[in-house]
Structures are given as C-alpha cells and as structure tokens.
Design a protein around this motif. Structure first.
Motif, PDB file in Angstrom:
ATOM      1  N   UNK A  48     -42.385 -70.360 -24.188  1.00  0.00           N
ATOM      2  CA  UNK A  48     -41.572 -71.234 -23.675  1.00  0.00           C
ATOM      3  C   UNK A  48     -41.986 -72.671 -23.428  1.00  0.00           C
ATOM      4  N   UNK A  49     -43.086 -72.694 -22.474  1.00  0.00           N
ATOM      5  CA  UNK A  49     -43.603 -74.035 -22.107  1.00  0.00           C
ATOM      6  C   UNK A  49     -43.862 -74.878 -23.317  1.00  0.00           C
ATOM      7  N   UNK A  50     -44.432 -74.478 -24.462  1.00  0.00           N
ATOM      8  CA  UNK A  50     -44.515 -75.303 -25.648  1.00  0.00           C
ATOM      9  C   UNK A  50     -43.277 -75.402 -26.595  1.00  0.00           C
ATOM     10  N   UNK A  51     -42.527 -74.178 -26.946  1.00  0.00           N
ATOM     11  CA  UNK A  51     -41.469 -74.344 -27.535  1.00  0.00           C
ATOM     12  C   UNK A  51     -40.388 -74.978 -27.170  1.00  0.00           C
ATOM     13  N   UNK A  52     -40.108 -75.094 -25.858  1.00  0.00           N
ATOM     14  CA  UNK A  52     -38.615 -75.896 -25.352  1.00  0.00           C
ATOM     15  C   UNK A  52     -38.879 -77.546 -25.623  1.00  0.00           C
ATOM     16  N   UNK A  53     -40.301 -77.979 -25.827  1.00  0.00           N
ATOM     17  CA  UNK A  53     -40.361 -79.397 -26.402  1.00  0.00           C
ATOM     18  C   UNK A  53     -40.008 -79.601 -27.681  1.00  0.00           C
ATOM     19  N   UNK A  54     -39.687 -78.874 -28.563  1.00  0.00           N
ATOM     20  CA  UNK A  54     -39.509 -79.076 -30.008  1.00  0.00           C
ATOM     21  C   UNK A  54     -38.078 -79.270 -30.081  1.00  0.00           C
ATOM     22  N   UNK A  55     -37.537 -79.716 -31.064  1.00  0.00           N
ATOM     23  CA  UNK A  55     -36.245 -80.019 -31.635  1.00  0.00           C
ATOM     24  C   UNK A  55     -35.522 -78.662 -31.856  1.00  0.00           C
ATOM     25  N   UNK A  56     -34.118 -78.677 -31.719  1.00  0.00           N
ATOM     26  CA  UNK A  56     -33.519 -77.442 -32.072  1.00  0.00           C
ATOM     27  C   UNK A  56     -33.634 -77.010 -33.460  1.00  0.00           C
ATOM     28  N   UNK A  57     -33.706 -77.722 -34.503  1.00  0.00           N
ATOM     29  CA  UNK A  57     -33.973 -77.612 -35.672  1.00  0.00           C
ATOM     30  C   UNK A  57     -35.196 -76.865 -35.882  1.00  0.00           C
ATOM     31  N   UNK A  58     -36.203 -77.607 -35.307  1.00  0.00           N
ATOM     32  CA  UNK A  58     -37.634 -76.681 -35.449  1.00  0.00           C
ATOM     33  C   UNK A  58     -37.526 -75.178 -34.823  1.00  0.00           C
ATOM     34  N   UNK A  59     -37.023 -75.362 -33.435  1.00  0.00           N
ATOM     35  CA  UNK A  59     -36.948 -74.055 -33.001  1.00  0.00           C
ATOM     36  C   UNK A  59     -36.371 -72.827 -34.040  1.00  0.00           C
ATOM     37  N   UNK A  60     -35.027 -73.175 -34.498  1.00  0.00           N
ATOM     38  CA  UNK A  60     -34.411 -72.201 -35.083  1.00  0.00           C
ATOM     39  C   UNK A  60     -35.164 -72.017 -36.441  1.00  0.00           C
ATOM     40  N   UNK A  61     -35.669 -72.776 -37.096  1.00  0.00           N
ATOM     41  CA  UNK A  61     -36.596 -72.587 -38.340  1.00  0.00           C
ATOM     42  C   UNK A  61     -37.613 -71.750 -38.216  1.00  0.00           C
ATOM     43  N   UNK A  62     -38.457 -71.980 -36.983  1.00  0.00           N
ATOM     44  CA  UNK A  62     -39.636 -71.530 -36.426  1.00  0.00           C
ATOM     45  C   UNK A  62     -39.004 -69.770 -36.049  1.00  0.00           C
ATOM     46  N   UNK A  63     -38.003 -69.632 -35.489  1.00  0.00           N
ATOM     47  CA  UNK A  63     -37.745 -68.068 -35.155  1.00  0.00           C
ATOM     48  C   UNK A  63     -37.409 -67.549 -36.228  1.00  0.00           C
ATOM     49  N   UNK A  64     -36.528 -67.959 -37.021  1.00  0.00           N
ATOM     50  CA  UNK A  64     -36.197 -67.438 -38.362  1.00  0.00           C
ATOM     51  C   UNK A  64     -37.257 -66.983 -39.357  1.00  0.00           C
ATOM     52  N   UNK A  65     -38.378 -67.988 -39.381  1.00  0.00           N
ATOM     53  CA  UNK A  65     -39.619 -67.753 -40.220  1.00  0.00           C
ATOM     54  C   UNK A  65     -40.327 -66.485 -39.367  1.00  0.00           C
ATOM     55  N   UNK A  66     -40.228 -66.420 -38.135  1.00  0.00           N
ATOM     56  CA  UNK A  66     -41.017 -65.577 -37.410  1.00  0.00           C
ATOM     57  C   UNK A  66     -40.222 -64.005 -37.691  1.00  0.00           C
ATOM     58  N   UNK A  67     -38.815 -63.997 -37.618  1.00  0.00           N
ATOM     59  CA  UNK A  67     -38.106 -62.945 -37.945  1.00  0.00           C
ATOM     60  C   UNK A  67     -38.316 -62.401 -39.453  1.00  0.00           C
ATOM     61  N   UNK A  68     -38.337 -63.310 -40.411  1.00  0.00           N
ATOM     62  CA  UNK A  68     -38.725 -62.777 -41.811  1.00  0.00           C
ATOM     63  C   UNK A  68     -40.195 -62.280 -41.932  1.00  0.00           C
ATOM     64  N   UNK A  69     -41.121 -62.961 -41.138  1.00  0.00           N
ATOM     65  CA  UNK A  69     -42.440 -62.359 -41.107  1.00  0.00           C
ATOM     66  C   UNK A  69     -42.462 -60.792 -40.620  1.00  0.00           C
ATOM     67  N   UNK A  70     -41.555 -60.645 -39.608  1.00  0.00           N
ATOM     68  CA  UNK A  70     -41.580 -59.216 -38.805  1.00  0.00           C
ATOM     69  C   UNK A  70     -40.643 -58.469 -39.659  1.00  0.00           C
ATOM     70  N   UNK A  71     -39.919 -58.688 -40.769  1.00  0.00           N
ATOM     71  CA  UNK A  71     -39.337 -57.760 -41.506  1.00  0.00           C
ATOM     72  C   UNK A  71     -38.126 -57.490 -41.008  1.00  0.00           C
ATOM     73  N   UNK A  72     -37.610 -58.264 -39.828  1.00  0.00           N
ATOM     74  CA  UNK A  72     -36.173 -57.950 -39.433  1.00  0.00           C
ATOM     75  C   UNK A  72     -34.979 -59.046 -40.014  1.00  0.00           C
ATOM     76  N   UNK A  73     -35.640 -59.737 -40.912  1.00  0.00           N
ATOM     77  CA  UNK A  73     -34.587 -60.722 -41.657  1.00  0.00           C
ATOM     78  C   UNK A  73     -35.230 -60.914 -43.137  1.00  0.00           C
ATOM     79  N   UNK A  74     -34.112 -60.810 -43.956  1.00  0.00           N
ATOM     80  CA  UNK A  74     -34.579 -61.278 -45.332  1.00  0.00           C
ATOM     81  C   UNK A  74     -34.771 -62.524 -45.742  1.00  0.00           C
TER      82      UNK A  74
END
Length: 71
Positions: free
Chosen positions: A45-71
């Motif tokens: 949170x301390x670091x992530x909340x300083x980024x833009x909405x679009x960056x946060x969304x892209x980052x989380x989606x990328x992590x979901x794909x890497x973890x195998x919960x999203x194609x």
C-alpha cells in the motif's frame, strides 16, 4: 490492515473489476486465491497508492496473470 489500506484494497478491486468487466466479488475471489491481497496489495500500500490508477490496474492484472488466476 489499517483503514487506509482497506480503502485502497476496495479501490483496487473496483478498478480492476471495471477494467476486466467482471464483478467485484469475482475479482476479489481471484485476488485472494492468488494471495495477492495479503501478500501484495495490502503490504505494498505505502508504495502502490502513489501510482496512477492505470498503472495500479495494469500491475495487478499482470500479477493475476503471473499467478494463474487470469488468462
């Protein structure tokens, strides 16, 4: 989890759900299944909340794909 981190988690779930055209419930379930809530979003949170909405969304989606919960 403090109140700010909880609000941030809610923001992240909603923003990702909107981007993926999924329900918030489905996004949250996938984030939990991949351990991204307690191992990434809340502790980051301390670091992530300083980024833009679009960056946060892209980052989380990328992590979901890497973890195998999203194609």
């Amino acid at each position: 989890m403090n109140e700010d981190a909880l609000y941030f988690l809610t923001f992240c779930v909603g923003a990702v759900a909107l981007s993926l055209k999924m329900t918030r419930t489905e996004v949250y379930a996938r984030l939990k299944a991949a351990d991204l809530v307690n191992d990434y979003i809340v502790p980051g949170y301390d670091i992530l909340h300083t980024f833009s909405r679009s960056y946060i969304v892209e980052d989380i989606i990328d992590m979901m794909k890497r973890k195998g919960v999203l194609q």
